[in-house]
Design a protein around this motif. Structure first.
Motif, mmCIF file in Angstrom:
data_model
loop_
_atom_site.group_PDB
_atom_site.id
_atom_site.type_symbol
_atom_site.label_atom_id
_atom_site.label_comp_id
_atom_site.label_asym_id
_atom_site.label_seq_id
_atom_site.Cartn_x
_atom_site.Cartn_y
_atom_site.Cartn_z
ATOM 1 N N ARG A 298 64.694 -49.586 -20.846
ATOM 2 C CA ARG A 298 65.865 -49.504 -21.728
ATOM 3 C C ARG A 298 67.115 -49.840 -20.915
ATOM 4 N N THR A 299 67.279 -51.077 -20.573
ATOM 5 C CA THR A 299 68.398 -51.491 -19.739
ATOM 6 C C THR A 299 69.536 -52.106 -20.533
ATOM 7 N N HIS A 300 69.451 -52.083 -21.865
ATOM 8 C CA HIS A 300 70.570 -52.576 -22.664
ATOM 9 C C HIS A 300 71.687 -51.539 -22.602
ATOM 10 N N PRO A 316 63.840 -38.357 -8.144
ATOM 11 C CA PRO A 316 62.908 -38.760 -7.084
ATOM 12 C C PRO A 316 61.530 -39.125 -7.609
ATOM 13 N N ALA A 317 61.212 -38.741 -8.847
ATOM 14 C CA ALA A 317 59.896 -39.038 -9.410
ATOM 15 C C ALA A 317 59.837 -40.407 -10.091
ATOM 16 N N THR A 318 60.963 -41.103 -10.201
ATOM 17 C CA THR A 318 60.957 -42.415 -10.841
ATOM 18 C C THR A 318 60.160 -43.402 -9.991
ATOM 19 N N PRO A 319 59.183 -44.108 -10.565
ATOM 20 C CA PRO A 319 58.355 -45.046 -9.783
ATOM 21 C C PRO A 319 59.186 -46.165 -9.168
ATOM 22 N N ALA A 320 58.704 -46.675 -8.028
ATOM 23 C CA ALA A 320 59.430 -47.732 -7.324
ATOM 24 C C ALA A 320 59.550 -48.993 -8.173
ATOM 25 N N ARG A 325 62.833 -52.762 -11.459
ATOM 26 C CA ARG A 325 63.115 -53.375 -12.762
ATOM 27 C C ARG A 325 64.572 -53.171 -13.152
ATOM 28 N N ILE A 326 65.082 -51.960 -12.906
ATOM 29 C CA ILE A 326 66.481 -51.679 -13.224
ATOM 30 C C ILE A 326 67.398 -52.534 -12.340
#
Length: 376
Positions: A298-300, A316-320, A325-326
């Motif tokens: 959801r980068t809009h 810290p749990a967000t995948p690499a 992608r962001i």
């Protein structure tokens, strides 16, 4: 126009002073400044500006200094404002002898700030707990260094005040008991004593020492903000959190549940798909990594994604791969995402930022003081 004729430049002509400099053989980049601008730059700062800069430096020292000698030198200066001296009085590195002397002041504001200083000796806290001014006893009640036996006494304080109070220094209500309820050092049995006071329920609901039994009682409160604080308390059991998820019908309660690391993953997955709650779930380290990866798509940029993206970047749990992608989408949009997260992500007005920085500075000083006390 023939090829032999040079094209006329469309650039504006240079100022005469630049032409003169180049004619003298100097590089254009090293050309002298106009006389008026040169005088303005070289002129000394006006007195009013120097006074503002000096007072700001004094205030920074009062809030951030971890040197007792530096604070002693600060309050000895004649040009330091009373407001800055009061700020220094609340610094735990304030000289102890001067701190104790401040408790003898006729000004209740000075005694109130001194009573709340964590460096105040226990013997003085015990004496200040019987002060005639209600606001001073409230300062003792909120002091994290106040021992439990003193907090027990203050938990039954009736807010009597033998001094005329010209201004309200704390919110209306039971000042002393509320201060005890907000004190991070208040033990569980004292919090139980305060349950009879409705105005203390919110502080108890968010307190780190509140036991499960009290949280279950507060979960049935008629006030939504109390139930929301129960939902965000790290001591709340998964069983109670699940019950709140089923029974609560207010958005604030569900938002608190989405932020609590103890909330079951099944509930967090459900919140990821709900508008308004996805941002809170994005910052929760207990949210499953695949759900966080889905949120990264959801980068809009719109008002609903500012906090979501910020929480994803800080979680810290967000995948690499989600972070990559962001970052790729941010580059494609010319930095629009990072600009939105930084500028519109809830920084608030300038006054709010100043208050937050002062509060953060005082918290950092308190951490340094606690570390010093533990080593000593």
């Amino acid at each position: 126009m023939t090829e032999s004729q040079p094209k006329k430049s469309r650039l504006p002509s240079r100022p005469s002073w630049r032409k003169g400099a180049e004619g003298a053989g100097k590089s254009p980049s090293r050309a002298p400044l106009p006389e008026g601008l040169r005088k303005l730059i070289s002129a000394p700062k006006p007195r009013w500006l120097r006074e503002i800069e000096r007072s700001e430096a004094y205030a920074r020292t009062a809030y951030t200094s971890t040197s007792t000698d530096q604070l002693a030198a600060l309050i000895a200066k004649k040009d330091v404002s009373e407001e800055t001296k009061l700020a220094a009085l609340g610094n735990p590195f304030y000289p102890v002898d001067l701190l104790v002397a401040a408790t003898q002041s006729d000004d209740r504001r000075i005694r109130f700030i001194a009573a709340g200083n964590p460096a105040m000796p226990v013997a003085e806290l015990e004496r200040l707990a019987t002060d005639d001014a209600c606001i001073v006893r409230a300062g003792v009640g909120g002091n994290p260094s106040t021992p439990a036996h003193v907090l027990e006494v203050l938990a039954t304080d009736d807010d009597h005040d033998s001094e005329p109070q010209e201004e309200q220094l704390l919110p209306t209500g039971p000042e002393v008991r509320r201060a005890v309820a907000f004190n991070p050092s208040t033990p569980a049995h004292v919090l139980a004593m305060l349950m009879e006071e409705t105005n203390c329920h919110q502080a108890i609901a968010r307190h780190s020492n509140t036991p499960e039994a009290l949280l279950q009682e507060l979960a049935t409160s008629e006030y939504t903000w109390v139930v929301a604080d129960v939902a965000s308390n790290p001591n709340t059991s998964r069983r109670l959190l699940t019950r709140l998820h089923k029974d609560a019908d207010h958005f604030d309660v569900h938002k608190a549940l989405a932020s609590n690391p103890n909330t079951p993953t099944g509930i967090l997955r459900a919140y990821v798909g709900e508008r308004g709650l996805a941002a809170a779930a994005a910052g929760n380290p207990s949210t499953p990594s695949d759900a966080l990866g889905a949120l990264a798509s959801r980068t809009h940029v719109n008002p609903d994604t500012y906090f979501l993206l910020r929480n994803l970047l800080e979680n810290p749990a967000t995948p690499a791969e989600a972070m990559e992608r962001i970052a790729a989408e941010n580059k494609k949009l010319g930095g629009e995402i990072s600009h939105a997260v930084e500028y519109r992500g809830g920084r608030g007005c300038s006054r709010s930022r100043t208050e937050q920085s002062q509060r953060q500075a005082r918290e950092d000083v308190l951490v340094a003081w606690n570390a010093e006390q533990s080593q000593g």
